[in-house]
Design an enzyme around this catalytic site. Structure first.
Site, mmCIF file in Angstrom:
data_model
loop_
_atom_site.group_PDB
_atom_site.id
_atom_site.type_symbol
_atom_site.label_atom_id
_atom_site.label_comp_id
_atom_site.label_asym_id
_atom_site.label_seq_id
_atom_site.Cartn_x
_atom_site.Cartn_y
_atom_site.Cartn_z
ATOM 1 N N GLY A 1 -5.894 -10.376 -3.847
ATOM 2 C CA GLY A 1 -4.689 -10.787 -4.571
ATOM 3 C C GLY A 1 -4.226 -12.128 -4.011
ATOM 4 O O GLY A 1 -5.026 -12.866 -3.409
ATOM 5 N N ILE B 1 -2.314 -13.003 -1.414
ATOM 6 C CA ILE B 1 -2.421 -13.241 0.040
ATOM 7 C C ILE B 1 -3.894 -13.245 0.465
ATOM 8 O O ILE B 1 -4.316 -14.067 1.280
ATOM 9 C CB ILE B 1 -1.613 -12.186 0.832
ATOM 10 C CG1 ILE B 1 -0.122 -12.262 0.446
ATOM 11 C CG2 ILE B 1 -1.775 -12.398 2.335
ATOM 12 C CD1 ILE B 1 0.738 -11.141 1.020
ATOM 13 N N ARG C 1 -10.351 -3.181 -6.705
ATOM 14 C CA ARG C 1 -10.536 -2.220 -7.790
ATOM 15 C C ARG C 1 -11.139 -2.882 -9.024
ATOM 16 O O ARG C 1 -11.788 -2.253 -9.830
ATOM 17 C CB ARG C 1 -9.188 -1.587 -8.154
ATOM 18 C CG ARG C 1 -8.821 -0.416 -7.247
ATOM 19 C CD ARG C 1 -7.495 0.141 -7.634
ATOM 20 N NE ARG C 1 -6.495 -0.936 -7.618
ATOM 21 C CZ ARG C 1 -5.285 -0.838 -8.150
ATOM 22 N NH1 ARG C 1 -4.916 0.250 -8.757
ATOM 23 N NH2 ARG C 1 -4.439 -1.848 -8.081
ATOM 24 N N ALA D 1 -1.696 -6.150 6.502
ATOM 25 C CA ALA D 1 -1.202 -5.492 5.280
ATOM 26 C C ALA D 1 -0.224 -4.371 5.652
ATOM 27 O O ALA D 1 0.979 -4.624 5.799
ATOM 28 C CB ALA D 1 -2.380 -4.982 4.464
ATOM 29 N N ARG D 2 -0.743 -3.167 5.798
ATOM 30 C CA ARG D 2 0.081 -2.049 6.255
ATOM 31 C C ARG D 2 -0.745 -1.210 7.220
ATOM 32 O O ARG D 2 -1.938 -0.965 6.980
ATOM 33 C CB ARG D 2 0.535 -1.179 5.069
ATOM 34 C CG ARG D 2 1.681 -1.770 4.252
ATOM 35 C CD ARG D 2 2.999 -1.785 5.031
ATOM 36 N NE ARG D 2 4.111 -2.288 4.238
ATOM 37 C CZ ARG D 2 4.497 -3.566 4.198
ATOM 38 N NH1 ARG D 2 3.855 -4.487 4.881
ATOM 39 N NH2 ARG D 2 5.535 -3.922 3.461
ATOM 40 N N GLU E 1 4.326 2.523 12.924
ATOM 41 C CA GLU E 1 5.184 1.417 13.341
ATOM 42 C C GLU E 1 6.626 1.865 13.587
ATOM 43 O O GLU E 1 7.140 2.633 12.776
ATOM 44 C CB GLU E 1 5.157 0.372 12.207
ATOM 45 C CG GLU E 1 5.301 -1.035 12.667
ATOM 46 C CD GLU E 1 5.009 -2.002 11.532
ATOM 47 O OE1 GLU E 1 3.846 -2.030 11.053
ATOM 48 O OE2 GLU E 1 5.940 -2.694 11.122
ATOM 49 N N HIS F 1 4.464 -7.273 13.583
ATOM 50 C CA HIS F 1 4.761 -7.365 12.140
ATOM 51 C C HIS F 1 5.563 -8.636 11.816
ATOM 52 O O HIS F 1 6.710 -8.552 11.376
ATOM 53 C CB HIS F 1 5.518 -6.105 11.658
ATOM 54 C CG HIS F 1 5.415 -5.909 10.165
ATOM 55 N ND1 HIS F 1 5.516 -4.685 9.556
ATOM 56 C CD2 HIS F 1 5.245 -6.805 9.150
ATOM 57 C CE1 HIS F 1 5.400 -4.824 8.248
ATOM 58 N NE2 HIS F 1 5.237 -6.105 7.972
ATOM 59 N N GLY G 1 4.186 -11.210 9.865
ATOM 60 C CA GLY G 1 3.413 -11.922 8.829
ATOM 61 C C GLY G 1 4.216 -12.949 8.059
ATOM 62 O O GLY G 1 3.766 -14.070 7.818
HETATM 63 C C1 GLV Z 1 6.071 -7.396 4.765
HETATM 64 O O1 GLV Z 1 5.491 -6.622 5.437
HETATM 65 C C2 GLV Z 1 5.999 -7.435 3.342
HETATM 66 O O2 GLV Z 1 5.437 -6.532 2.718
HETATM 67 O O3 GLV Z 1 6.527 -8.391 2.775
#
Ligand code: GLV
Length: 320
Positions: free
Chosen positions: A156, A158, A178, A238-239, A268, A286, A288
């Site tokens: 995507g 990012i 996907r 990401a997560r 987290e 975290h 980003g």
């Molecule tokens: C940060 O983690 C976001 O999803 O923007």
């Protein structure tokens, strides 16, 4: 005048925007994450909520807000902390902040790629430790990126921005997702799509850029890490729960992967103790999207979403 609850610190311009439109803005100024009980009290009677990733927006919270609630504006692109179905069932519009944090997050992913492959966290710790060191031909050798392959999981905005940066460092790009990414993106990046197992085998570094959903939970576990292999690296901006953190620790201990760069964690802000002492992982808290410009833009977009919905207009960035 409507009441808008902001669940934590956000840059001032967003608050000014909400107040200039005549809304009563109630900001949690207690520092850190607002305690759940306080949050449940505060939201009562709110028409809009500006929420941070640290808040769980679920049925309980929506019910505590009551029938007047019309919009939840999450200040993040990821919205796994928001129960979107529960919002929909109550006619509450849920929004996020895509786009404005793409560059900052891709910068951080690239930084982690460099930190991890060049052992920069370890190198910095060495200097700070006060231990003796001297330049040496064989000292702290890392791994170069030139002519290596970056595997992007989720091409995507990012993911593509990270790939663009990696290309400037001489990497070629493969991706998994996907569906096919738009041809103008794949042509620009020279990126081919591979199934995840093949991407893992082909990549020197794999960078994760998918949201956390039931489908992506533990997308990278023991089997995937084995496919990545002993000379390759994993980067996650990401997560956290997209990676099985316990499996990652085991893979690192067994030398099945070369290292990892993490900005996010499965539980987290807790970090798996097995990661803490390892020199082959880089651990960031975290950050980003954590630049002044980006956080200002994110909060501004969240405010715009609130204003639009409360004015009866379409939200600029509703969640899909
Ligand atoms: C940060 O983690 C976001 O999803 O923007």
């Amino acid at each position: 005048m409507s009441r808008v609850v902001v669940t934590g610190w956000v840059p001032q311009p967003a608050l000014d925007t909400l107040r200039a439109a005549g809304h009563a803005v109630d900001v949690w100024e207690g520092g850190g994450t607002i305690p759940r009980d306080t949050l449940l009290d505060r939201v009562c009677g709110a028409a809009g909520l500006v929420t941070l990733v640290t808040e769980r927006v679920d049925a309980e919270l929506l019910d505590a807000a009551g029938d007047g609630l019309r919009v939840v504006a999450n200040v993040a692109v990821g919205y796994d902390n928001v129960d979107v179905d529960a919002c929909r069932r109550r006619g509450v519009v849920a929004t996020n902040t895509p786009g404005v944090l793409t560059g900052a997050t891709a910068d951080l992913a690239m930084a982690l790629i460099l930190m991890t492959t060049r052992r920069l966290g370890e190198a910095e710790r060495l200097v700070r430790s006060g231990r003796e060191w001297q330049w040496g031909m064989g000292m702290m050798l890392g791994s170069g990126l030139q002519d290596r392959t970056l595997g992007v999981v989720g091409l995507g905005g990012i993911g593509a921005a990270t790939a663009r940066r990696a290309r400037a460092f001489g990497m070629s790009v493969v991706y998994t997702g996907r569906r096919d990414a738009p041809p103008e993106v794949t042509e620009e990046l020279g990126a081919t799509r591979l199934p995840l197992p093949e991407l893992l085998e082909a990549s020197h570094v794999v960078s994760l850029h998918v949201p956390h959903t039931p489908q992506t939970h533990h997308l990278v576990g023991a089997e995937q890490l084995r496919l990545l292999g002993p000379s390759s690296y994993l980067v996650n901006t990401a997560r956290g729960p997209v990676v099985d953190e316990a499996a990652l620790v085991t893979a690192l201990e067994r030398g099945e992967v070369a290292g990892a760069g993490l900005d996010v964690y499965e539980h987290e802000p807790a970090v798996h103790p097995g990661l803490m002492e390892r020199d082959d992982v880089v651990l960031l808290p975290h950050v980003g999207s954590a630049t002044v410009e980006t956080r200002t833009a994110m909060a501004g977009l969240a405010a715009d979403n609130v204003l639009a919905v409360l004015a009866g207009r379409e939200a600029p960035t509703p969640v899909a």
